[in-house]
Every structure is written in C-alpha cells, then in structure tokens.
Scaffold this motif. Structure first.
Motif, PDB file in Angstrom:
ATOM      1  N   LYS A   1      10.250  -0.699  -8.357  1.00  0.00           N
ATOM      2  CA  LYS A   1       9.554   0.205  -7.449  1.00  0.00           C
ATOM      3  C   LYS A   1       8.053   0.259  -7.765  1.00  0.00           C
ATOM      4  O   LYS A   1       7.214   0.231  -6.867  1.00  0.00           O
ATOM      5  CB  LYS A   1      10.154   1.608  -7.540  1.00  0.00           C
ATOM      6  CG  LYS A   1       9.638   2.548  -6.469  1.00  0.00           C
ATOM      7  CD  LYS A   1      10.253   3.919  -6.597  1.00  0.00           C
ATOM      8  CE  LYS A   1      11.713   3.865  -6.207  1.00  0.00           C
ATOM      9  NZ  LYS A   1      12.323   5.203  -6.146  1.00  0.00           N
ATOM     10  N   ALA A   2       7.711   0.303  -9.050  1.00  0.00           N
ATOM     11  CA  ALA A   2       6.296   0.360  -9.442  1.00  0.00           C
ATOM     12  C   ALA A   2       5.586  -0.946  -9.101  1.00  0.00           C
ATOM     13  O   ALA A   2       4.426  -0.930  -8.667  1.00  0.00           O
ATOM     14  CB  ALA A   2       6.175   0.651 -10.929  1.00  0.00           C
ATOM     15  N   ALA A   3       6.260  -2.077  -9.269  1.00  0.00           N
ATOM     16  CA  ALA A   3       5.649  -3.363  -8.925  1.00  0.00           C
ATOM     17  C   ALA A   3       5.408  -3.450  -7.419  1.00  0.00           C
ATOM     18  O   ALA A   3       4.357  -3.962  -6.979  1.00  0.00           O
ATOM     19  CB  ALA A   3       6.535  -4.511  -9.399  1.00  0.00           C
ATOM     20  N   ASP A   4       6.341  -2.969  -6.621  1.00  0.00           N
ATOM     21  CA  ASP A   4       6.157  -2.968  -5.162  1.00  0.00           C
ATOM     22  C   ASP A   4       4.982  -2.080  -4.766  1.00  0.00           C
ATOM     23  O   ASP A   4       4.154  -2.471  -3.929  1.00  0.00           O
ATOM     24  CB  ASP A   4       7.427  -2.486  -4.457  1.00  0.00           C
ATOM     25  CG  ASP A   4       8.565  -3.477  -4.564  1.00  0.00           C
ATOM     26  OD1 ASP A   4       8.304  -4.656  -4.886  1.00  0.00           O
ATOM     27  OD2 ASP A   4       9.719  -3.067  -4.326  1.00  0.00           O
ATOM     28  N   ARG A   5       4.894  -0.905  -5.355  1.00  0.00           N
ATOM     29  CA  ARG A   5       3.766  -0.008  -5.051  1.00  0.00           C
ATOM     30  C   ARG A   5       2.443  -0.630  -5.489  1.00  0.00           C
ATOM     31  O   ARG A   5       1.429  -0.518  -4.795  1.00  0.00           O
ATOM     32  CB  ARG A   5       3.947   1.331  -5.756  1.00  0.00           C
ATOM     33  CG  ARG A   5       5.013   2.180  -5.140  1.00  0.00           C
ATOM     34  CD  ARG A   5       5.146   3.476  -5.883  1.00  0.00           C
ATOM     35  NE  ARG A   5       6.209   4.291  -5.320  1.00  0.00           N
ATOM     36  CZ  ARG A   5       6.725   5.334  -5.906  1.00  0.00           C
ATOM     37  NH1 ARG A   5       6.281   5.721  -7.080  1.00  0.00           N
ATOM     38  NH2 ARG A   5       7.686   6.020  -5.330  1.00  0.00           N
ATOM     39  N   HIS A   6       2.436  -1.290  -6.638  1.00  0.00           N
ATOM     40  CA  HIS A   6       1.229  -1.940  -7.144  1.00  0.00           C
ATOM     41  C   HIS A   6       0.774  -3.037  -6.183  1.00  0.00           C
ATOM     42  O   HIS A   6      -0.403  -3.138  -5.849  1.00  0.00           O
ATOM     43  CB  HIS A   6       1.513  -2.518  -8.537  1.00  0.00           C
ATOM     44  CG  HIS A   6       0.363  -3.211  -9.175  1.00  0.00           C
ATOM     45  ND1 HIS A   6      -0.694  -2.535  -9.711  1.00  0.00           N
ATOM     46  CD2 HIS A   6       0.108  -4.524  -9.363  1.00  0.00           C
ATOM     47  CE1 HIS A   6      -1.560  -3.402 -10.210  1.00  0.00           C
ATOM     48  NE2 HIS A   6      -1.084  -4.615 -10.012  1.00  0.00           N
ATOM     49  N   ARG A   7       1.736  -3.854  -5.729  1.00  0.00           N
ATOM     50  CA  ARG A   7       1.422  -4.947  -4.805  1.00  0.00           C
ATOM     51  C   ARG A   7       0.898  -4.399  -3.474  1.00  0.00           C
ATOM     52  O   ARG A   7      -0.098  -4.895  -2.940  1.00  0.00           O
ATOM     53  CB  ARG A   7       2.676  -5.799  -4.589  1.00  0.00           C
ATOM     54  CG  ARG A   7       2.447  -7.032  -3.772  1.00  0.00           C
ATOM     55  CD  ARG A   7       3.644  -7.978  -3.706  1.00  0.00           C
ATOM     56  NE  ARG A   7       4.946  -7.341  -3.630  1.00  0.00           N
ATOM     57  CZ  ARG A   7       5.803  -7.229  -4.652  1.00  0.00           C
ATOM     58  NH1 ARG A   7       5.480  -7.691  -5.846  1.00  0.00           N
ATOM     59  NH2 ARG A   7       6.976  -6.654  -4.492  1.00  0.00           N
ATOM     60  N   GLU A   8       1.525  -3.346  -2.956  1.00  0.00           N
ATOM     61  CA  GLU A   8       1.062  -2.756  -1.696  1.00  0.00           C
ATOM     62  C   GLU A   8      -0.334  -2.167  -1.828  1.00  0.00           C
ATOM     63  O   GLU A   8      -1.161  -2.299  -0.931  1.00  0.00           O
ATOM     64  CB  GLU A   8       2.043  -1.674  -1.236  1.00  0.00           C
ATOM     65  CG  GLU A   8       3.361  -2.209  -0.741  1.00  0.00           C
ATOM     66  CD  GLU A   8       4.368  -1.109  -0.466  1.00  0.00           C
ATOM     67  OE1 GLU A   8       3.983   0.077  -0.508  1.00  0.00           O
ATOM     68  OE2 GLU A   8       5.536  -1.434  -0.227  1.00  0.00           O
TER      69      GLU A   8
END
Length: 84
Positions: free
Chosen positions: A34-41
C-alpha cells in the motif's frame, strides 16, 4: 495474578518472536504494498521519475519480530520475581 501476567508476557513475546501464524509477515507485506502504491502515485502526480520505495523500520517484519524478545525477557523477570 503475577504468575499469570508473567506467563502472558512470555507467551505473547514468543508468539511475536517466532511470528506464529505468519501474521506479522502478511501484515507487513500489505503495508509495504500500500505504501509503495501511494509513493508511486505521489511521484506521478508531481511529474517526477519513479524512485524505489524503501520501507521504514516499522514496516519490516524482522524489526517487529525482534520486539518480541523484550516481552519474553520481561515475562521471565516477572516469573523469576514471583517465584523467588
């Protein structure tokens, strides 16, 4: 009462230390994804190039499992004080 508390500390500490049921690994995997997805977005919104996500210590299973050792030690000390 003191004996029961000591045993609870030891059982919980051993459960965390050995990651009984793989709960910690599963939860850390979800948090990191979830944190990686938020970081990428966030990077895409700001028009920057993608950089790899590095999880913090509280999102790493090894760190959380190591926190079980103090629980075992406290439980052992409580047990020792109660039996002495």
């Amino acid at each position: 009462m003191g004996l029961g508390l000591a045993i609870v500390y030891i059982v919980v500490g051993v459960g965390v230390l050995f990651d009984v049921g793989a709960f910690i690994r599963r939860r850390c995997k979800q948090v990191q994804k979830k944190a990686a997805d938020r970081h990428r977005e966030m990077l895409w919104r700001n028009g920057r190039l993608e950089t790899p996500y590095v999880p913090g210590p509280l999102a790493r299973p090894e760190f959380l499992r190591a926190m079980g050792l103090p629980l075992v030690l406290v439980g052992g000390l409580l047990l020792l004080v109660h039996l002495a």
